[in-house]
Design an enzyme around this catalytic site. Structure first.
Site, PDB file in Angstrom:
ATOM      1  CE  LYS A 127      -7.394  -0.258   6.113  1.00 47.55           C
ATOM      2  NZ  LYS A 127      -8.089   0.307   4.968  1.00 47.55           N
TER       3      LYS A 127
ATOM      4  CG  HIS B 141      -1.863   1.030   1.401  1.00 49.39           C
ATOM      5  ND1 HIS B 141      -1.561   2.278   1.912  1.00 49.39           N
ATOM      6  CD2 HIS B 141      -3.183   1.055   1.115  1.00 49.39           C
ATOM      7  CE1 HIS B 141      -2.657   3.011   1.922  1.00 49.39           C
ATOM      8  NE2 HIS B 141      -3.660   2.291   1.443  1.00 49.39           N
TER       9      HIS B 141
ATOM     10  CB  CYS C  91      -3.746   3.368  -1.573  1.00 51.23           C
ATOM     11  SG  CYS C  91      -4.964   4.632  -1.286  1.00 51.23           S
TER      12      CYS C  91
ATOM     13  CG  ASP D 294       0.518  -2.317   6.058  1.00 49.48           C
ATOM     14  OD1 ASP D 294      -0.411  -2.367   6.891  1.00 49.48           O
ATOM     15  OD2 ASP D 294       0.415  -1.762   4.947  1.00 49.48           O
TER      16      ASP D 294
ATOM     17  CD  GLN E  88      -6.891  -4.483   3.986  1.00 52.51           C
ATOM     18  OE1 GLN E  88      -7.833  -5.154   4.408  1.00 52.51           O
ATOM     19  NE2 GLN E  88      -7.058  -3.263   3.510  1.00 52.51           N
TER      20      GLN E  88
HETATM   21  N1  C6P Z   1      -6.327   0.437   2.585  1.00 54.55           N
HETATM   22  C1  C6P Z   1      -8.161   0.140   1.020  1.00 54.55           C
HETATM   23  O1  C6P Z   1      -9.250   0.447   0.513  1.00 54.55           O
HETATM   24  P1  C6P Z   1      -5.153   3.711   6.845  1.00 54.55           P
HETATM   25  O2  C6P Z   1      -5.668   4.529   5.697  1.00 54.55           O
HETATM   26  O3  C6P Z   1      -3.951   4.338   7.481  1.00 54.55           O
HETATM   27  O4  C6P Z   1      -6.209   3.307   7.808  1.00 54.55           O
HETATM   28  O5  C6P Z   1      -4.670   2.318   6.217  1.00 54.55           O
HETATM   29  C2  C6P Z   1      -3.650   2.339   5.276  1.00 54.55           C
HETATM   30  C3  C6P Z   1      -3.395   0.980   4.727  1.00 54.55           C
HETATM   31  C4  C6P Z   1      -2.169   0.413   4.939  1.00 54.55           C
HETATM   32  N2  C6P Z   1      -1.880  -0.824   4.498  1.00 54.55           N
HETATM   33  C5  C6P Z   1      -2.784  -1.561   3.835  1.00 54.55           C
HETATM   34  C6  C6P Z   1      -2.412  -2.934   3.398  1.00 54.55           C
HETATM   35  C7  C6P Z   1      -4.054  -1.031   3.584  1.00 54.55           C
HETATM   36  O6  C6P Z   1      -4.940  -1.763   2.930  1.00 54.55           O
HETATM   37  C8  C6P Z   1      -4.363   0.278   4.025  1.00 54.55           C
HETATM   38  C9  C6P Z   1      -5.695   0.905   3.723  1.00 54.55           C
HETATM   39  C10 C6P Z   1      -7.661   0.907   2.222  1.00 54.55           C
HETATM   40  O7  C6P Z   1      -7.485  -0.788   0.581  1.00 54.55           O
HETATM   41  C11 C6P Z   1      -7.753   2.381   2.015  1.00 54.55           C
HETATM   42  S1  C6P Z   1      -6.679   2.957   0.742  1.00 54.55           S
END
Ligand code: C6P
Length: 414
Positions: free
Chosen positions: A232, A128, A371, A206, A209
């Site tokens: 999430k 991401h 992203c 990370d 997910q």
């Molecule tokens: N992916 C998606 O629709 P945040 O925005 O900080 O809560 O999460 C960021 C992030 C980091 N790593 C991974 C693997 C992610 O999937 C995400 C967030 C969302 O896929 C929003 S772009």
């Protein structure tokens, strides 16, 4: 293997007010954008509402009952998060805004203090943007090199290339996703982490997910940093977590300066507070932290192993059904190697058109690059449509997605 009791999904769905709504009159809502954010059960909403109605006060400051109660509730949430990921100590749980901020925190504190032009950070092509751009910002500041493990055609990592990069590059940190938000690929941390250790590198995972969908044990995974977001995993937006080993946190300089993160301030200089407060400057997201605690309670009561098993059943069924749709391509490995995410294209149609027409049928999916532009570049795709599942999704919602996709095809062949 112990028998895993299946989820009573219809019962669970009653806890989620938004799932009782229709997308529009007469059209049921089929929410399949859980990788972007999850829905919230009433237990989370009530915990936050209850806090504001009965306990609202600033934390760590007031010598009066309300403030002590607010502090207690907020710190209880931290302890719940500790247990949820099996960290050794609550002092290793830093509250941030989200996974993005957690990764940036590591880059700007540990990274800035430890990495220079002679070092490399190893990422992968499936990251991401938050686990790419954070390191690019650091590279611009320190000259640290960024190297990336390629993704194979089947959506898994090229493990030979990983071994080669560890051997040939001065890798000090492996920063890698636990689960791709596009391919759904679950990365083999059981192999990745020991290889990183042998090469003398630290590991940042990370977990944006994975933490919502799989049982996570940071000690068993043997990782140094683990980042995730509350929103999430049934919690509210505005609260995230950075887990880090205590010795690393002790040695890292603070991220932001201000109230709460100090022990003593003089005009000539300051001393930092104990962990984890050294990294939590200013009034925190108190209600959100309490909401995350309630989300963790909810997930733990259901059971992460049962959630994982349910989602496995849903994605396996979804992959079978999607394979029936002529002209449709799903990206990523088979169900055995991935979580509940299916990114796909439909020949001749733009993913945004697919998402818009699915919306007309009440089916909410995301379309775009999610992203993860470098990953889309790798597959030569400007965008994909993506269905992503959670504990409250049913097999009949998968059927609704497939029926809606056939309608989309009809519209475009007319
Ligand atoms: N992916 C998606 O629709 P945040 O925005 O900080 O809560 O999460 C960021 C992030 C980091 N790593 C991974 C693997 C992610 O999937 C995400 C967030 C969302 O896929 C929003 S772009």
């Amino acid at each position: 293997m112990a028998l895993i009791q299946p989820l009573d999904v219809e019962r669970l769905r009653e806890d989620f007010p938004i799932l009782q709504q229709e997308a529009r009159p007469g059209v049921p809502l089929v929410y399949l954008d859980n990788a972007a954010t999850s829905q919230k059960p009433r237990q989370v909403l009530e915990a936050m509402d209850g806090y504001y109605r009965t306990t609202n006060a600033n934390v760590h400051r007031g010598i009066y009952r309300l403030s002590e109660d607010a502090t207690q509730a907020y710190e209880d949430a931290r302890k719940k998060v500790r247990a949820f990921i099996n960290a050794a100590s609550w002092r290793e749980i830093v509250f941030t805004r989200n996974a993005t901020e957690s990764i940036n925190l590591v880059a700007q504190t540990w990274g800035r203090a430890n990495l220079g032009a002679q070092d490399a950070v190893l990422i992968t092509e499936m990251e991401h943007h938050s686990n790419i751009v954070s390191w690019q910002l650091l590279a611009a500041q320190t000259g640290v090199k960024i190297v990336a493990v390629p993704v194979l055609d089947d959506g898994t990592l090229d493990m030979d290339a990983y071994a080669r990069l560890l051997r040939d590059e001065p890798v000090r940190l492996v920063a890698i996703t636990h689960m791709s938000n596009v391919l759904g690929t679950i990365t083999p941390l059981d192999r990745i982490v020991p290889m990183a250790r042998d090469a003398g590198a630290l590991v940042l995972v990370d977990g944006a997910q994975s933490a919502p969908h799989l049982p996570v044990d940071v000690q068993a995974l043997d990782v140094d940093f683990f980042a995730f977001s509350g929103h999430k995993m049934l919690g509210p937006t505005g609260i995230g977590v950075l887990y880090a080993r205590r010795a690393l946190l002790e040695a890292m300089p603070p991220f932001l300066g201000g109230g709460d993160m100090i022990r003593r301030v003089r005009l000539s200089g300051s001393e930092w507070n104990d962990l984890p407060y050294k990294f939590e400057a200013g009034t925190p997201a108190i209600a959100e932290g309490i909401g995350l605690g309630a989300a963790v309670d909810y997930l733990s009561a259901v059971g992460m192993d049962r959630i994982q098993a349910h989602e496995h059943q849903v994605i396996a069924y979804a992959l079978d059904r999607l394979a029936e749709v002529p002209g449709l391509t799903v990206y990523g490995p088979d169900a055995a190697q991935k979580g509940g995410v299916a990114a796909f294209t439909l020949r001749g149609l733009h993913p945004h058109d697919i998402a818009q027409l699915l919306d007309a049928e009440g089916v909410a999916v995301r379309a775009g690059h999610h992203c993860a532009m470098p990953l889309h570049d790798r597959f030569g795709l400007p965008a994909t449509a993506r269905a992503s599942f959670y504990l409250y999704n049913t097999l009949s919602e998968v059927d609704s997605l497939i029926e809606a996709l056939y309608k989309v095809k009809q519209v475009f062949t007319l």
